[in-house]
Write a protein that holds these residues in place. Structure first.
Motif, PDB file in Angstrom:
ATOM      1  N   GLU A   1       1.502  -2.523  -9.339  1.00  0.00           N
ATOM      2  CA  GLU A   1       2.114  -1.209  -9.348  1.00  0.00           C
ATOM      3  C   GLU A   1       1.207  -0.098  -9.270  1.00  0.00           C
ATOM      4  N   ALA A   2       2.245   0.038  -7.961  1.00  0.00           N
ATOM      5  CA  ALA A   2       1.665   1.357  -6.850  1.00  0.00           C
ATOM      6  C   ALA A   2       1.103   2.307  -6.892  1.00  0.00           C
ATOM      7  N   THR A   3      -0.876   2.907  -6.865  1.00  0.00           N
ATOM      8  CA  THR A   3      -1.427   4.108  -7.137  1.00  0.00           C
ATOM      9  C   THR A   3      -0.570   5.656  -6.117  1.00  0.00           C
ATOM     10  N   ARG A   4      -1.083   6.508  -7.251  1.00  0.00           N
ATOM     11  CA  ARG A   4      -0.349   7.836  -6.221  1.00  0.00           C
ATOM     12  C   ARG A   4      -1.439   8.206  -5.726  1.00  0.00           C
ATOM     13  N   ASN A   5      -1.573   9.252  -4.680  1.00  0.00           N
ATOM     14  CA  ASN A   5      -2.633   9.564  -3.969  1.00  0.00           C
ATOM     15  C   ASN A   5      -2.323  11.248  -4.295  1.00  0.00           C
ATOM     16  N   TYR A   6      -3.151  11.700  -3.893  1.00  0.00           N
ATOM     17  CA  TYR A   6      -2.925  13.701  -4.024  1.00  0.00           C
ATOM     18  C   TYR A   6      -4.184  14.547  -3.187  1.00  0.00           C
ATOM     19  N   LEU A   7      -3.328  15.496  -2.454  1.00  0.00           N
ATOM     20  CA  LEU A   7      -4.100  16.320  -2.443  1.00  0.00           C
ATOM     21  C   LEU A   7      -4.596  17.638  -2.853  1.00  0.00           C
ATOM     22  N   LEU A   8      -5.160  17.755  -3.084  1.00  0.00           N
ATOM     23  CA  LEU A   8      -4.939  19.600  -3.888  1.00  0.00           C
ATOM     24  C   LEU A   8      -5.562  20.432  -3.035  1.00  0.00           C
ATOM     25  N   LEU A   9      -4.831  22.043  -2.640  1.00  0.00           N
ATOM     26  CA  LEU A   9      -5.645  22.502  -2.012  1.00  0.00           C
ATOM     27  C   LEU A   9      -5.142  24.009  -2.989  1.00  0.00           C
ATOM     28  N   VAL A  10      -6.903  24.699  -2.594  1.00  0.00           N
ATOM     29  CA  VAL A  10      -6.913  25.531  -4.020  1.00  0.00           C
ATOM     30  C   VAL A  10      -8.160  26.601  -3.180  1.00  0.00           C
ATOM     31  N   GLU A  11      -7.716  28.263  -4.118  1.00  0.00           N
ATOM     32  CA  GLU A  11      -9.392  29.127  -3.784  1.00  0.00           C
ATOM     33  C   GLU A  11      -9.432  29.044  -5.377  1.00  0.00           C
ATOM     34  N   HIS A  12     -10.884  29.138  -4.935  1.00  0.00           N
ATOM     35  CA  HIS A  12     -11.766  29.364  -6.421  1.00  0.00           C
ATOM     36  C   HIS A  12     -12.267  30.780  -6.461  1.00  0.00           C
ATOM     37  N   PRO A  13     -11.782  31.452  -7.188  1.00  0.00           N
ATOM     38  CA  PRO A  13     -12.684  32.648  -7.709  1.00  0.00           C
ATOM     39  C   PRO A  13     -14.669  32.428  -7.641  1.00  0.00           C
ATOM     40  N   HIS A  14     -15.204  33.292  -7.279  1.00  0.00           N
ATOM     41  CA  HIS A  14     -16.470  33.283  -6.910  1.00  0.00           C
ATOM     42  C   HIS A  14     -16.962  32.184  -8.093  1.00  0.00           C
ATOM     43  N   VAL A  15     -17.885  30.759  -7.447  1.00  0.00           N
ATOM     44  CA  VAL A  15     -18.290  30.125  -8.499  1.00  0.00           C
ATOM     45  C   VAL A  15     -19.387  29.072  -7.385  1.00  0.00           C
TER      46      VAL A  15
ATOM     47  N   MET B   1       1.331  -1.525   0.103  1.00  0.00           N
ATOM     48  CA  MET B   1       0.041  -0.231   0.338  1.00  0.00           C
ATOM     49  C   MET B   1       0.813   1.377   0.285  1.00  0.00           C
ATOM     50  N   ASN B   2       0.226   2.310  -0.288  1.00  0.00           N
ATOM     51  CA  ASN B   2       1.339   3.736  -1.159  1.00  0.00           C
ATOM     52  C   ASN B   2       0.435   4.203  -0.390  1.00  0.00           C
ATOM     53  N   ARG B   3       0.954   5.010   1.129  1.00  0.00           N
ATOM     54  CA  ARG B   3       0.253   5.913   1.773  1.00  0.00           C
ATOM     55  C   ARG B   3       0.692   7.458   1.922  1.00  0.00           C
ATOM     56  N   LYS B   4       1.950   7.072   0.752  1.00  0.00           N
ATOM     57  CA  LYS B   4       2.728   8.784   0.582  1.00  0.00           C
ATOM     58  C   LYS B   4       1.206   9.590  -0.256  1.00  0.00           C
ATOM     59  N   VAL B   5       1.125  10.588   0.229  1.00  0.00           N
ATOM     60  CA  VAL B   5       0.526  12.056  -0.870  1.00  0.00           C
ATOM     61  C   VAL B   5       0.561  12.677  -0.718  1.00  0.00           C
ATOM     62  N   GLU B   6       0.615  13.139  -2.269  1.00  0.00           N
ATOM     63  CA  GLU B   6       1.228  14.203  -2.163  1.00  0.00           C
ATOM     64  C   GLU B   6       0.184  15.877  -2.457  1.00  0.00           C
ATOM     65  N   ILE B   7       1.088  17.062  -1.894  1.00  0.00           N
ATOM     66  CA  ILE B   7      -0.222  18.473  -1.915  1.00  0.00           C
ATOM     67  C   ILE B   7       0.594  19.323  -3.027  1.00  0.00           C
ATOM     68  N   GLN B   8       0.029  19.275  -3.314  1.00  0.00           N
ATOM     69  CA  GLN B   8       0.280  20.765  -4.435  1.00  0.00           C
ATOM     70  C   GLN B   8      -1.177  21.448  -4.099  1.00  0.00           C
ATOM     71  N   ARG B   9      -0.076  22.438  -3.696  1.00  0.00           N
ATOM     72  CA  ARG B   9      -0.529  23.777  -3.770  1.00  0.00           C
ATOM     73  C   ARG B   9      -0.801  24.634  -4.895  1.00  0.00           C
ATOM     74  N   LEU B  10      -2.195  24.665  -5.409  1.00  0.00           N
ATOM     75  CA  LEU B  10      -2.951  25.552  -6.452  1.00  0.00           C
ATOM     76  C   LEU B  10      -3.228  27.322  -6.256  1.00  0.00           C
ATOM     77  N   GLY B  11      -3.250  27.929  -5.292  1.00  0.00           N
ATOM     78  CA  GLY B  11      -3.283  28.860  -5.525  1.00  0.00           C
ATOM     79  C   GLY B  11      -4.688  29.695  -4.715  1.00  0.00           C
ATOM     80  N   LEU B  12      -4.531  30.523  -5.816  1.00  0.00           N
ATOM     81  CA  LEU B  12      -6.515  30.730  -6.950  1.00  0.00           C
ATOM     82  C   LEU B  12      -6.497  30.618  -8.005  1.00  0.00           C
TER      83      LEU B  12
END
Length: 233
Positions: free
Chosen positions: A43-57, A1-12
Protein backbone atom coordinates in the motif's frame (compact mmCIF):
# COMPACT_ATOMS: atom_id res chain seq x y z
CA UNK A 1 6.48 4.68 -5.61
CA UNK A 2 4.16 7.53 -4.70
CA UNK A 3 5.80 10.83 -5.59
CA UNK A 4 2.74 12.95 -4.89
CA UNK A 5 3.38 15.47 -2.11
CA UNK A 6 0.39 17.07 -0.41
CA UNK A 7 1.03 20.76 0.31
CA UNK A 8 -0.62 22.06 3.48
CA UNK A 9 -0.49 25.80 4.16
CA UNK A 10 -0.99 26.18 7.89
CA UNK A 11 -0.55 29.96 8.17
CA UNK A 12 0.58 31.29 11.56
CA UNK A 13 0.37 28.35 13.96
CA UNK A 14 1.70 27.60 17.43
CA UNK A 15 4.93 25.58 17.36
CA UNK A 16 3.78 22.82 19.71
CA UNK A 17 0.51 22.40 17.82
CA UNK A 18 2.42 22.02 14.56
CA UNK A 19 4.96 19.66 16.12
CA UNK A 20 2.14 17.43 17.43
CA UNK A 21 0.57 17.44 13.96
CA UNK A 22 3.89 16.48 12.37
CA UNK A 23 4.21 13.61 14.83
CA UNK A 24 0.72 12.40 13.92
CA UNK A 25 1.49 12.32 10.18
CA UNK A 26 4.94 10.84 10.81
CA UNK A 27 3.52 8.03 12.97
CA UNK A 28 0.76 7.23 10.48
CA UNK A 29 3.35 6.80 7.72
CA UNK A 30 5.59 4.65 9.92
CA UNK A 31 2.63 2.50 10.98
CA UNK A 32 1.66 1.89 7.35
CA UNK A 33 5.23 0.90 6.46
CA UNK A 34 5.38 -1.53 9.38
CA UNK A 35 1.98 -3.00 8.42
CA UNK A 36 3.10 -3.39 4.80
CA UNK A 37 6.18 -5.28 5.91
CA UNK A 38 4.41 -7.50 8.44
CA UNK A 39 1.49 -8.39 6.16
CA UNK A 40 3.44 -8.42 2.90
CA UNK A 41 1.33 -5.58 1.48
CA UNK A 42 2.25 -2.90 -1.01
CA UNK A 43 0.00 0.00 0.00
CA UNK A 44 1.35 3.42 -0.97
CA UNK A 45 2.51 5.77 1.77
CA UNK A 46 1.61 9.47 1.64
CA UNK A 47 3.98 12.44 1.54
CA UNK A 48 3.34 15.90 2.97
CA UNK A 49 4.96 19.32 2.92
CA UNK A 50 3.73 21.68 5.63
CA UNK A 51 4.27 25.42 5.12
CA UNK A 52 3.89 27.47 8.28
CA UNK A 53 4.92 30.53 10.28
CA UNK A 54 5.31 30.33 14.05
CA UNK A 55 4.89 32.84 16.85
CA UNK A 56 8.25 33.62 18.49
CA UNK A 57 9.82 30.35 19.65
CA UNK A 58 13.26 28.86 20.29
CA UNK A 59 13.82 25.15 19.68
CA UNK A 60 16.77 23.05 20.81
CA UNK A 61 17.72 19.89 18.92
CA UNK A 62 18.62 16.67 20.70
CA UNK A 63 22.36 17.22 20.16
CA UNK A 64 22.18 20.87 21.21
CA UNK A 65 23.53 22.69 24.26
CA UNK A 66 20.94 24.46 26.45
CA UNK A 67 23.63 27.05 27.29
CA UNK A 68 23.14 28.40 23.75
CA UNK A 69 19.86 29.95 24.96
CA UNK A 70 21.17 33.19 26.44
CA UNK A 71 18.05 34.44 28.25
CA UNK A 72 16.04 33.31 31.26
CA UNK A 73 12.48 31.98 31.41
CA UNK A 74 11.36 35.39 32.69
CA UNK A 75 12.98 37.13 29.72
CA UNK A 76 11.35 34.62 27.35
CA UNK A 77 7.96 35.65 28.75
CA UNK A 78 8.80 39.33 28.34
CA UNK A 79 9.58 38.70 24.68
CA UNK A 80 6.41 36.61 24.19
CA UNK A 81 8.63 33.70 23.17
CA UNK A 82 8.42 29.97 23.91
CA UNK A 83 11.19 27.39 24.27
CA UNK A 84 11.08 23.67 23.43
CA UNK A 85 13.58 20.82 23.49
CA UNK A 86 12.71 18.75 20.45
CA UNK A 87 13.63 15.53 18.62
CA UNK A 88 15.39 16.84 15.51
CA UNK A 89 19.09 17.03 14.81
CA UNK A 90 21.04 20.23 15.22
CA UNK A 91 21.37 22.79 18.00
CA UNK A 92 19.23 25.83 18.87
CA UNK A 93 17.33 27.99 16.41
CA UNK A 94 14.62 30.64 16.34
CA UNK A 95 11.28 30.65 14.55
CA UNK A 96 9.00 33.64 14.25
CA UNK A 97 6.64 35.66 12.04
CA UNK A 98 8.07 36.48 8.63
CA UNK A 99 10.03 33.25 8.42
CA UNK A 100 9.24 30.58 5.81
CA UNK A 101 9.18 27.26 7.66
CA UNK A 102 8.80 24.06 5.62
CA UNK A 103 8.34 20.61 7.15
CA UNK A 104 8.55 17.76 4.60
CA UNK A 105 7.09 14.54 5.95
CA UNK A 106 8.25 12.24 3.21
CA UNK A 107 8.68 8.52 2.87
CA UNK A 108 12.07 8.54 1.18
CA UNK A 109 11.35 5.03 -0.12
CA UNK A 110 9.18 6.95 -2.60
CA UNK A 111 12.17 9.04 -3.75
CA UNK A 112 15.66 7.86 -2.70
CA UNK A 113 17.03 6.35 0.49
CA UNK A 114 19.88 8.72 1.25
CA UNK A 115 19.64 11.21 4.14
CA UNK A 116 22.75 13.10 3.03
CA UNK A 117 21.24 13.60 -0.43
CA UNK A 118 17.93 14.59 1.16
CA UNK A 119 19.58 17.36 3.19
CA UNK A 120 21.57 18.58 0.18
CA UNK A 121 18.37 18.72 -1.91
CA UNK A 122 16.62 20.82 0.74
CA UNK A 123 19.59 23.18 0.78
CA UNK A 124 19.63 23.29 -3.03
CA UNK A 125 15.94 24.23 -3.17
CA UNK A 126 16.71 27.23 -0.95
CA UNK A 127 19.87 28.13 -2.89
CA UNK A 128 17.94 28.14 -6.18
CA UNK A 129 15.12 30.17 -4.61
CA UNK A 130 17.55 32.84 -3.41
CA UNK A 131 19.24 32.87 -6.80
CA UNK A 132 15.96 34.12 -8.25
CA UNK A 133 16.40 37.20 -6.04
CA UNK A 134 19.95 37.76 -7.26
CA UNK A 135 21.66 36.30 -4.20
CA UNK A 136 24.56 33.85 -4.40
CA UNK A 137 23.76 31.49 -1.53
CA UNK A 138 25.93 28.49 -0.72
CA UNK A 139 26.74 25.75 1.75
CA UNK A 140 29.28 26.00 4.55
CA UNK A 141 31.43 22.87 4.84
CA UNK A 142 30.48 20.80 7.86
CA UNK A 143 27.50 23.04 8.70
CA UNK A 144 23.97 22.24 7.57
CA UNK A 145 21.92 25.10 6.16
CA UNK A 146 22.31 27.91 3.64
CA UNK A 147 24.71 30.83 3.91
CA UNK A 148 25.95 33.98 2.18
CA UNK A 149 29.60 35.01 1.77
CA UNK A 150 30.80 31.83 3.50
CA UNK A 151 34.54 32.27 2.99
CA UNK A 152 34.67 35.90 4.11
CA UNK A 153 34.62 37.71 7.46
CA UNK A 154 31.00 38.62 6.62
CA UNK A 155 29.59 35.07 6.49
CA UNK A 156 25.93 35.00 7.53
CA UNK A 157 23.28 32.32 7.73
CA UNK A 158 19.94 32.81 6.03
CA UNK A 159 18.38 29.34 6.36
CA UNK A 160 18.60 26.83 9.21
CA UNK A 161 17.84 23.13 8.86
CA UNK A 162 17.28 20.22 11.18
CA UNK A 163 15.55 16.92 10.47
CA UNK A 164 14.56 13.65 12.05
CA UNK A 165 14.23 10.38 10.13
CA UNK A 166 13.12 6.87 11.01
CA UNK A 167 12.67 3.98 8.54
CA UNK A 168 13.31 6.60 5.82
CA UNK A 169 10.39 8.78 6.95
CA UNK A 170 11.33 12.42 7.59
CA UNK A 171 10.01 15.26 9.72
CA UNK A 172 11.06 18.76 10.81
CA UNK A 173 12.85 20.64 8.01
CA UNK A 174 14.01 24.14 7.14
CA UNK A 175 13.49 27.74 8.22
CA UNK A 176 14.29 30.48 5.70
CA UNK A 177 14.49 34.02 7.06
CA UNK A 178 12.41 36.17 4.73
CA UNK A 179 11.14 39.09 6.83
CA UNK A 180 12.36 37.84 10.22
CA UNK A 181 12.96 40.10 13.23
CA UNK A 182 16.68 39.38 13.49
CA UNK A 183 16.84 40.85 17.00
CA UNK A 184 15.46 37.57 18.35
CA UNK A 185 18.63 35.79 17.20
CA UNK A 186 20.60 37.92 19.68
CA UNK A 187 19.14 35.79 22.48
CA UNK A 188 20.81 32.57 21.27
CA UNK A 189 24.01 31.21 19.78
CA UNK A 190 22.31 30.24 16.48
CA UNK A 191 22.89 26.57 15.69
CA UNK A 192 25.70 26.68 18.27
CA UNK A 193 27.87 28.67 15.84
CA UNK A 194 29.47 31.70 17.50
CA UNK A 195 31.47 33.38 14.75
CA UNK A 196 28.88 33.93 12.02
CA UNK A 197 25.96 36.32 11.75
CA UNK A 198 22.35 35.74 10.74
CA UNK A 199 20.50 37.56 7.98
CA UNK A 200 17.17 37.59 6.13
CA UNK A 201 16.03 38.06 2.56
CA UNK A 202 14.47 41.49 3.08
CA UNK A 203 17.66 42.80 4.73
CA UNK A 204 19.83 41.46 1.90
CA UNK A 205 17.58 43.08 -0.70
CA UNK A 206 17.25 46.34 1.24
CA UNK A 207 13.47 46.08 1.31
CA UNK A 208 10.98 46.44 4.15
CA UNK A 209 9.17 43.25 3.26
CA UNK A 210 9.21 40.46 0.66
CA UNK A 211 5.84 38.76 -0.01
CA UNK A 212 6.08 35.42 1.80
CA UNK A 213 3.65 33.60 -0.56
CA UNK A 214 5.89 34.63 -3.49
CA UNK A 215 8.93 33.03 -1.83
CA UNK A 216 6.89 29.93 -0.95
CA UNK A 217 5.93 29.40 -4.59
CA UNK A 218 9.53 29.67 -5.76
CA UNK A 219 10.66 27.21 -3.10
CA UNK A 220 7.88 24.76 -4.00
CA UNK A 221 8.87 24.85 -7.66
CA UNK A 222 12.49 23.99 -6.92
CA UNK A 223 11.52 21.36 -4.35
CA UNK A 224 9.29 19.64 -6.92
CA UNK A 225 11.99 19.76 -9.62
CA UNK A 226 14.73 18.38 -7.38
CA UNK A 227 12.66 15.58 -5.85
CA UNK A 228 10.73 14.73 -9.02
CA UNK A 229 7.59 15.30 -6.95
CA UNK A 230 4.04 16.02 -8.03
CA UNK A 231 2.67 18.70 -5.73
CA UNK A 232 -1.03 18.50 -4.84
CA UNK A 233 -3.23 20.69 -2.65
Amino acid sequence: MNRKVEIQRLGLQDYKETWDYQEKLFKATLDKKIKNRRENLDEATRNYLLLVEHPHVYTLGKSGDAANLLISEEELEQKNASFYKINRGGDITYHGPGQLVAYPILDLDNFFTDIHKYLRFLEEAVILTLKEYGLKAERSEGETGVWLDVDTPFARKICAMGVRASRWVTMHGLALNVNSDLGYFDNIVPCGIQDKAVTSLNVELGKKEIPLPEVQEKLLKHFADLFGAELIE
